[in-house]
Design an enzyme around this catalytic site. Structure first.
Site, PDB file in Angstrom:
ATOM      1  N   SER A 281       8.481   3.907   0.076  1.00 27.96           N
ATOM      2  CA  SER A 281       7.362   3.269  -0.617  1.00 27.96           C
ATOM      3  C   SER A 281       7.476   3.450  -2.126  1.00 27.96           C
ATOM      4  O   SER A 281       7.303   2.496  -2.900  1.00 27.96           O
ATOM      5  CB  SER A 281       6.047   3.873  -0.120  1.00 27.96           C
ATOM      6  OG  SER A 281       4.956   3.209  -0.705  1.00 27.96           O
TER       7      SER A 281
ATOM      8  N   SER B 159       0.868  -1.175   0.000  1.00 25.67           N
ATOM      9  CA  SER B 159       0.000   0.000   0.000  1.00 25.67           C
ATOM     10  C   SER B 159       0.905   1.225   0.000  1.00 25.67           C
ATOM     11  O   SER B 159       1.799   1.335   0.843  1.00 25.67           O
ATOM     12  CB  SER B 159      -0.906  -0.007   1.235  1.00 25.67           C
ATOM     13  OG  SER B 159      -1.864   1.028   1.138  1.00 25.67           O
ATOM     14  N   GLU B 160       0.678   2.143  -0.947  1.00 22.87           N
ATOM     15  CA  GLU B 160       1.669   3.203  -1.172  1.00 22.87           C
ATOM     16  C   GLU B 160       1.799   4.178  -0.004  1.00 22.87           C
ATOM     17  O   GLU B 160       2.777   4.918   0.077  1.00 22.87           O
ATOM     18  CB  GLU B 160       1.399   3.946  -2.485  1.00 22.87           C
ATOM     19  CG  GLU B 160       0.115   4.746  -2.543  1.00 22.87           C
ATOM     20  CD  GLU B 160      -1.034   3.944  -3.139  1.00 22.87           C
ATOM     21  OE1 GLU B 160      -1.036   2.693  -3.004  1.00 22.87           O
ATOM     22  OE2 GLU B 160      -1.950   4.567  -3.724  1.00 22.87           O
ATOM     23  N   ASN B 161       0.819   4.175   0.915  1.00 22.10           N
ATOM     24  CA  ASN B 161       0.988   5.046   2.081  1.00 22.10           C
ATOM     25  C   ASN B 161       1.913   4.440   3.129  1.00 22.10           C
ATOM     26  O   ASN B 161       2.110   5.036   4.187  1.00 22.10           O
ATOM     27  CB  ASN B 161      -0.376   5.403   2.692  1.00 22.10           C
ATOM     28  CG  ASN B 161      -1.124   4.184   3.182  1.00 22.10           C
ATOM     29  OD1 ASN B 161      -1.114   3.143   2.540  1.00 22.10           O
ATOM     30  ND2 ASN B 161      -1.766   4.305   4.322  1.00 22.10           N
ATOM     31  N   GLY B 162       2.473   3.258   2.832  1.00 16.46           N
ATOM     32  CA  GLY B 162       3.543   2.783   3.696  1.00 16.46           C
ATOM     33  C   GLY B 162       3.393   1.416   4.327  1.00 16.46           C
ATOM     34  O   GLY B 162       3.817   1.218   5.464  1.00 16.46           O
TER      35      GLY B 162
END
Lengths: 228, 216
Positions: free
Chosen positions: B87, B45-48
């Site tokens: 990320s 998930s690109e938010n981390g």
């Protein structure tokens, strides 16, 4: 040791009109709401805000937007805050928001570059799109890259989960987001944190942001919640 | 199965054991529900998050753990959290095997438009530009048309997200694969004929000699 512990109002006092301010977080998860609230209270105008997104109305930088404090916004996504579109398209020049949309990875890396002494970096992201307009394209081993430049700010508003009195900070879960890079890229860094402990109270193995980057520490940040 | 379930179910068949996968918001998120138990994928998930788990059970949320759509989620054993620069290093660096995302338009050169309708909708690109440039395989999962209008075009009319990046388009009508030779229809949903697909598609496409029924 320099006493960095301040009230939220004291910490944001130096943020004057026209300041460039980085704000951590992703959809307000990882945004220091107590510092945002203090900045709303202070009412500084014509701010340039650098943040992943525009939050949502009533959350994160959305509060600064609603209060008419943002002149320029650097963000990767503003779709969940309808006020942004309204402010971008208004005919009233005083209300008009200059919104600069930047791919999320490019935004993160520009801030990292700003804090890490790099003159820029080359990314394949945005090649052949409107993001490339006005940028230098450099071909390396047959592939095109955009030259992207570093971003720095006067202030950074960071959200910590636990911070010692020197400023060493850890971030729980997905609150980390842009906070660690922003802490390195601004002249004056304020951490709004959930818990302040004595030096030695955070395991050096877990510290993500060193206290050397931190100028002011404000306690009382609440756990992040979706409802509110 | 409804249209979205058909699409999500077919996308799930594209993923292999051990793949690192980023699923976009909306329909692509549903793909996770169709992964068979014997296949273990690692969701990024690109938010981390690496190793993102299912949505968090009501009342048991960890309030510090959300996905890129700001919904409470879980993290699987073996997962980790990281900052946004890390990320997107993972994403641009080619460490994500597949990204699944929706589109406003795709064209026969594999160009993708999914982040802006000038003058109407300006949500921003978020992480999409990085994801489609960096992921090894780009799967567009979407309904075949928008209010009857084709979305698979000869040439995109909206501003690009990226050029020449789309590897596969999965819709309720079937599966199309894209490469240097153009677009090829490789699977067809039994409810539709090739002529139906042609009528709903502006792009020119070949029909595979091994055209198969859609694997859902």
């Amino acid at each position: 040791m320099i006493d960095k512990i301040k009230s939220a109002a004291e910490a944001v006092a130096p943020i004057g009109d026209g300041s460039v301010v980085m704000v951590g977080g992703f959809m307000a998860c990882g945004t220091p709401e107590i510092l945002i609230d203090a900045l709303v209270e202070k009412g500084s105008k014509d701010l340039t805000i650098i943040c992943n997104d525009a939050g949502v109305p009533g959350r994160g930088v959305g509060k600064l937007l609603s209060n008419g404090q943002i002149k320029t916004l650097y963000a990767s996504h503003v779709g969940l805050n309808p006020e942004v579109a309204a402010r971008m398209n208004t005919d009233n020049p005083d209300d008009k928001l200059d919104c600069k949309l930047i791919p999320q990875g490019t935004l993160a890396e520009r801030i990292r570059a700003g804090g890490n002494g790099l003159g820029g970096f080359l990314t394949p992201t945005g090649v052949g799109t409107i993001v490339a307009e006005g940028k230098q394209v450099i071909r390396i081993e047959g592939r095109d890259y955009l030259l992207e430049l570093p971003l720095n700010a006067d202030f950074a508003l960071i959200r910590g989960t636990k911070t010692d009195t020197f400023g060493n900070t850890i971030y729980n879960g997905t609150t980390r987001t842009f906070n660690p890079m922003m802490a390195t890229a601004a002249d004056y860094v304020i951490v709004g944190t959930c818990e302040i402990v004595d030096v030695g109270g955070v395991d050096p193995n877990e510290v993500v942001t060193s206290g050397i980057f931190v100028d002011a520490i404000v306690g009382g940040e609440k756990p992040w919640t979706l409802s509110k | 199965m409804d249209v979205k379930q058909i699409i999500a179910s077919r996308v799930a068949k594209e993923l292999s054991d051990g793949d690192v996968v980023n699923l976009g918001i909306g329909l692509p998120t549903m793909v996770a529900d169709f992964i068979p138990p014997e296949i273990e994928i690692v969701l990024q998930s690109e938010n981390g998050i690496m190793g993102m788990g299912a949505a968090a059970e009501a009342g048991k949320e960890d309030v510090d753990v959300v996905n890129a759509g700001a919904q409470y989620v879980t993290i699987n054993p073996g997962g980790m959290f990281f900052d946004s620069a890390t990320s997107f290093g993972i994403i641009r660096g080619g460490h994500v095997d597949a990204t699944v995302l929706g589109a406003l338009e795709v064209d026969e050169k594999g160009n993708l438009a999914n982040w802006i309708i000038p003058g109407k909708m300006v949500p921003g690109m978020g992480g999409a530009m990085d994801l489609v440039v960096g992921a090894k395989k780009v799967i567009v999962a979407m309904t075949h048309t928008q209010k009857g209008k084709p979305k698979i075009l000869k040439e995109c009319t909206l501003p690009y997200t990226a050029i020449g990046v789309v590897d596969m388009i999965i819709t309720e009508m079937g599966v199309m694969e894209l490469d240097e030779s153009g677009v090829t229809l490789t699977e067809l949903h039994p409810d539709f004929t090739v002529e139906d697909v042609r009528a709903a598609t502006e792009a020119s496409f070949k029909v595979s000699e091994n055209l198969k029924p859609m694997n859902i």
